[in-house]
Design a protein around this motif. Structure first.
Motif, mmCIF file in Angstrom:
data_model
loop_
_atom_site.group_PDB
_atom_site.id
_atom_site.type_symbol
_atom_site.label_atom_id
_atom_site.label_comp_id
_atom_site.label_asym_id
_atom_site.label_seq_id
_atom_site.Cartn_x
_atom_site.Cartn_y
_atom_site.Cartn_z
ATOM 1 N N ILE A 214 0.723 -1.413 0.091
ATOM 2 C CA ILE A 214 0.013 -0.037 -0.091
ATOM 3 C C ILE A 214 0.865 1.207 0.099
ATOM 4 O O ILE A 214 0.729 2.298 -0.492
ATOM 5 N N CYS A 215 2.163 1.168 0.723
ATOM 6 C CA CYS A 215 2.924 2.454 1.109
ATOM 7 C C CYS A 215 3.705 2.808 -0.625
ATOM 8 O O CYS A 215 3.957 3.781 -0.853
ATOM 9 N N GLU A 216 3.885 1.514 -1.319
ATOM 10 C CA GLU A 216 4.564 1.797 -2.671
ATOM 11 C C GLU A 216 3.803 2.789 -3.429
ATOM 12 O O GLU A 216 4.296 3.561 -4.311
ATOM 13 N N ASP A 217 2.300 2.907 -3.456
ATOM 14 C CA ASP A 217 1.506 3.499 -4.350
ATOM 15 C C ASP A 217 0.254 3.927 -3.796
ATOM 16 O O ASP A 217 -0.830 3.144 -4.139
ATOM 17 N N PRO A 218 0.110 4.811 -2.677
ATOM 18 C CA PRO A 218 -1.021 5.164 -1.823
ATOM 19 C C PRO A 218 -2.224 5.165 -2.639
ATOM 20 O O PRO A 218 -3.330 5.069 -2.299
ATOM 21 N N ALA A 219 -2.035 5.865 -3.643
ATOM 22 C CA ALA A 219 -3.219 6.232 -4.742
ATOM 23 C C ALA A 219 -4.029 5.278 -5.237
ATOM 24 O O ALA A 219 -5.289 5.529 -5.528
ATOM 25 N N ARG A 220 -3.472 4.061 -5.310
ATOM 26 C CA ARG A 220 -4.332 3.003 -6.052
ATOM 27 C C ARG A 220 -5.229 2.453 -4.803
ATOM 28 O O ARG A 220 -6.230 1.922 -5.410
ATOM 29 N N VAL A 221 -5.128 2.817 -3.921
ATOM 30 C CA VAL A 221 -6.441 2.289 -2.677
ATOM 31 C C VAL A 221 -7.235 3.362 -2.304
ATOM 32 O O VAL A 221 -6.817 4.510 -2.016
ATOM 33 N N GLN A 222 -8.389 3.268 -2.815
ATOM 34 C CA GLN A 222 -9.478 4.310 -2.509
ATOM 35 C C GLN A 222 -9.930 4.452 -1.051
ATOM 36 O O GLN A 222 -10.179 5.393 -0.702
ATOM 37 N N ALA A 223 -9.905 3.132 -0.270
ATOM 38 C CA ALA A 223 -10.521 3.215 1.011
ATOM 39 C C ALA A 223 -9.483 4.021 1.893
ATOM 40 O O ALA A 223 -8.086 4.067 1.695
ATOM 41 N N GLU A 224 -10.083 4.593 3.111
ATOM 42 C CA GLU A 224 -9.087 4.998 4.103
ATOM 43 C C GLU A 224 -8.338 3.841 4.725
ATOM 44 O O GLU A 224 -8.734 2.954 4.831
ATOM 45 N N VAL A 225 -7.020 4.218 4.972
ATOM 46 C CA VAL A 225 -6.107 3.344 5.506
ATOM 47 C C VAL A 225 -5.770 3.587 6.749
ATOM 48 O O VAL A 225 -5.217 4.636 7.288
ATOM 49 N N HIS A 226 -5.927 2.697 7.739
ATOM 50 C CA HIS A 226 -5.713 2.679 9.151
ATOM 51 C C HIS A 226 -5.029 1.571 9.510
ATOM 52 O O HIS A 226 -5.381 0.489 10.032
ATOM 53 N N PRO A 227 -3.656 1.800 9.574
ATOM 54 C CA PRO A 227 -2.626 0.666 9.929
ATOM 55 C C PRO A 227 -2.600 0.336 11.592
ATOM 56 O O PRO A 227 -3.119 1.214 12.519
ATOM 57 N N TRP A 228 -2.334 -0.732 12.109
ATOM 58 C CA TRP A 228 -2.264 -1.499 13.397
ATOM 59 C C TRP A 228 -0.754 -2.161 13.576
ATOM 60 O O TRP A 228 -0.522 -2.704 12.556
ATOM 61 N N ALA A 229 -0.628 -2.429 14.687
ATOM 62 C CA ALA A 229 0.401 -3.036 15.045
ATOM 63 C C ALA A 229 0.362 -4.368 16.053
ATOM 64 O O ALA A 229 1.188 -5.369 15.984
ATOM 65 N N ASP A 230 -0.508 -4.135 16.934
ATOM 66 C CA ASP A 230 -0.927 -5.171 17.981
ATOM 67 C C ASP A 230 -2.391 -5.110 18.174
ATOM 68 O O ASP A 230 -3.121 -4.550 17.630
ATOM 69 N N GLY A 231 -2.648 -6.029 19.183
ATOM 70 C CA GLY A 231 -4.140 -6.334 19.264
ATOM 71 C C GLY A 231 -4.806 -5.294 20.164
ATOM 72 O O GLY A 231 -5.897 -4.753 19.782
ATOM 73 N N ALA A 232 -4.121 -4.503 20.785
ATOM 74 C CA ALA A 232 -4.620 -3.131 21.497
ATOM 75 C C ALA A 232 -4.870 -2.272 20.653
ATOM 76 O O ALA A 232 -5.887 -1.535 20.571
ATOM 77 N N GLU A 233 -3.826 -1.927 19.595
ATOM 78 C CA GLU A 233 -4.193 -1.005 18.450
ATOM 79 C C GLU A 233 -5.202 -1.541 17.501
ATOM 80 O O GLU A 233 -6.103 -0.662 17.223
#
Length: 284
Positions: A214-233
């Motif tokens: 996704i980071c290589e070409d963010p414009a290809r993804v129309q949906a909002e992107v919300h990353p997470w790293a662990d269960g709490a996040e």
């Protein structure tokens, strides 16, 4: 489970619901790592896993041994909490995974989560007449035509994008277009991420292959992107997005204000903005 709220939440399984790859975990736990690595360059992953199940069966390993290994697989306790909370709020939860039915069903049942999910979409598994676990491809590329996806990140046995399309067609059969929240980590999760609409959300696991793609070409993804790293996040982000979608949908339908019971049913971390809600293009 609460009545449906028009939100479909799709979870990958390996490294998303559990913290490891279930295939590797079982092979390593049952002492077949060397054989697995020797054969890995010679055949597709799905075919290799079926071969490994045959080898383990030949060595006297049983379904009980597979289950015991799977029940020891690590899972962040906030992940089951997030799943139960989203189900209780009325979300339609689905699994979409390139693991297999026996592995996934065993883990979900053990953690009391199977009833939270409408369906599990994955590679079929069965036990043959000799008691051996067989793992088959979701798309039968060995005897039939390939799935034909042109994205280039899908394995031959499963195009998750095509499966997601079918899920959304079924969810929209009642005349209401669903909003989607998609959670995943691997290369195979990139294709479905590309099929999401602007009103949808994708939650890639930060630092994993789908996040990198996704980071290589963010414009290809129309949906909002919300990353997470662990269960709490994951929990905080997922429930914040569910709350946001409910508020936006209610406002669009002129149903505000929302019942205060909804507010009280969502963890404080999701209510007070504890997790940033931002598109990929904004650095955090």
């Amino acid at each position: 489970m609460a009545a449906g709220n028009g939100i479909v939440v799709v979870f990958d399984f390996d490294k998303t619901i559990i913290d490891v790859d279930s295939d590797n975990w079982v092979v390593d736990s049952l002492g077949l790592t060397e054989e697995f690595e020797r054969l890995l360059p010679t055949m597709p992953w799905n075919t290799l896993m079926d071969t490994m199940m045959g080898e383990l069966h030949a060595r006297g390993r049983t379904l009980g041994d597979f289950a015991a290994a799977l029940l020891a697989a690590p899972i962040d306790p906030r992940v089951p909490a997030a799943i139960r909370a989203a189900a209780a709020l009325g979300c339609d939860l689905r699994v979409l995974s390139d693991a297999n039915a026996f592995f996934i069903e065993t883990v979900l049942e053990h953690h009391g989560l199977r009833g939270c999910f409408t369906e599990v979409n994955t590679n079929p598994s069965r036990v043959d007449a000799g008691g051996r676990l067989r793992i088959e491809p979701y798309h039968d590329f060995l005897r039939g035509a390939p799935h034909g996806c042109g994205v280039g990140t899908c394995p031959p046995n499963m195009c998750k994008g095509q499966v997601l399309d079918r899920i959304l067609r079924e969810a929209a059969a009642g005349g209401r277009k669903p909003r989607v929240i998609y959670l995943g980590d691997g290369r195979g999760d990139y294709c479905p991420a590309l099929r999401l609409a602007r009103e949808d959300f994708v939650m890639p696991r930060r630092g994993y292959p789908v996040w990198d793609l996704i980071c290589e070409d963010p414009a290809r993804v129309q949906a909002e992107v919300h990353p997470w790293a662990d269960g709490a996040e994951m929990e905080a982000t997922l429930l914040a997005l569910v709350r946001r979608a409910l508020v936006e949908d209610a406002a669009a339908a002129a149903l505000l204000p929302l019942d205060c019971k909804l507010e009280s049913s969502i963890p404080a971390a999701a209510q007070d903005g504890g997790m940033p809600i931002m598109p990929l293009g904004v650095k955090n």
